[in-house]
Design an enzyme around this catalytic site. Structure first.
Site, mmCIF file in Angstrom:
data_model
loop_
_atom_site.group_PDB
_atom_site.id
_atom_site.type_symbol
_atom_site.label_atom_id
_atom_site.label_comp_id
_atom_site.label_asym_id
_atom_site.label_seq_id
_atom_site.Cartn_x
_atom_site.Cartn_y
_atom_site.Cartn_z
ATOM 1 N N TYR A 1 -44.775 55.480 -59.852
ATOM 2 C CA TYR A 1 -43.760 54.503 -59.482
ATOM 3 C C TYR A 1 -42.483 54.771 -60.271
ATOM 4 C CZ TYR A 1 -45.343 52.108 -63.775
ATOM 5 O OH TYR A 1 -45.698 51.812 -65.071
ATOM 6 N N MET B 1 -38.962 53.349 -62.111
ATOM 7 C CA MET B 1 -38.642 52.157 -62.894
ATOM 8 C C MET B 1 -37.210 52.271 -63.407
ATOM 9 S SD MET B 1 -38.347 50.960 -66.263
ATOM 10 C CE MET B 1 -39.203 52.169 -67.264
ATOM 11 N N GLN C 1 -50.465 59.463 -69.168
ATOM 12 C CA GLN C 1 -49.210 59.103 -68.539
ATOM 13 C C GLN C 1 -48.132 60.120 -68.876
ATOM 14 O OE1 GLN C 1 -47.645 55.331 -69.824
ATOM 15 N NE2 GLN C 1 -47.597 55.886 -71.979
ATOM 16 N N SER D 1 -41.051 45.182 -70.187
ATOM 17 C CA SER D 1 -41.253 45.059 -68.743
ATOM 18 C C SER D 1 -40.864 43.684 -68.226
ATOM 19 C CB SER D 1 -42.727 45.325 -68.398
ATOM 20 O OG SER D 1 -43.077 46.656 -68.669
#
Length: 278
Positions: free
Chosen positions: A174, A176, A214, A252
């Site tokens: 995704y 961001m 990640q 976030s």
């Protein structure tokens, strides 16, 4: 059938550090595919298989193949390579590899592997050794700890800039972007405050060490989002959990906007053909 890339007519466009990264997602147009004769379909699959093999044989290049879960897309590729001409040529060839109009691009993201500006420095670490552990700067224990820190950070930086992508089966990507609203503008926060917040954000990620891999890549000025987040796991539950846990972190919750999520399974190309029924 052998596919050749010819880049010698153009000087390589390699970034000062890091690699180019392309995330490519396609929908398979089954009407177009079924309209092909059986020998044309076999030739198309052979062509894509040869292309994938050739790409993977290039130096400083990796290509991952995914079956995407959901009607958003059918096939996904993640491409990492050192030369922008090579990345551009590969992307065009992958798009046309099964024939005109068989693969329709539905989403793409271009970014670079990058170091984090918020990484703990050796000065930060040395200060923590004296303040938190009471070590003298001229002690052997202090010198050993600093040497071990330098070694860890060297590997960390290598993994960030020139990663060896895992073959773990579950994949999520995704984009961001940090918010720039009047009341929540990440970019007007002082650097030390941003660093403090990001170090706390990173502590959540480290709780998933060994369960989630990640890679954060930078796209500021390159694509619509500012970062791309690629997650790999053996269990989709772990990906759901890490994203959920991080949503509560201030980085976030207060300052991040997320783009579209793509989830897939990393499969060898033959299995990918069977999975999407080509």
């Amino acid at each position: 059938m052998q596919v050749r890339f010819r880049m010698t007519d153009w000087p390589a466009l390699c970034p000062k550090e890091g690699w180019h990264v392309l995330h490519l997602f396609y929908r398979a147009e089954f009407g177009q595919w079924q309209a092909l004769r059986s020998e044309e379909r076999l030739s198309a699959k052979t062509r894509l298989a040869a292309l994938v093999q050739e790409i993977r044989s290039l130096p400083s290049t990796q290509l991952l193949t995914f079956s995407i879960i959901s009607p958003k897309a059918d096939i996904g590729f993640m491409l990492l390579t050192e030369d922008l001409h090579t990345a551009n040529s590969m992307e065009k060839k992958l798009t046309l590899s099964l024939g005109a109009d068989v693969l329709t691009p539905v989403f793409s993201f271009y970014s670079l592997t990058e170091r984090s500006e918020y990484t703990v420095t050796e000065e930060d670490y040395a200060a923590s050794l004296t303040a938190e552990k009471g070590l003298s700067t001229d002690s052997a224990e202090f010198a050993k700890a600093c040497a071990e820190f330098r070694q860890r950070m060297q590997k960390y930086l290598q993994d960030r800039l020139y990663p060896n992508m895992p073959d773990w089966p579950v994949f999520c990507f995704y984009p961001m972007t940090k918010r720039r609203d009047a009341a929540q503008n990440w970019y007007i926060l002082p650097f030390e405050k941003r660093k403090e917040l990001m170090l706390g954000h990173g502590r959540i990620g480290r709780q998933y060490a060994g369960r989630v891999r990640q890679l954060i890549t930078g796209a500021t000025g390159l694509d619509d989002g500012e970062w791309g987040v690629s997650l790999f796991a053996h269990d989709i539950f772990e990906i759901k959990s890490i994203v959920y846990d991080m949503r509560f972190d201030p980085v976030s919750a207060q300052y991040a906007d997320f783009g579209e999520f793509f989830v897939g399974l990393q499969l060898p190309l033959d299995d990918l053909f069977r999975r999407i029924q080509l």
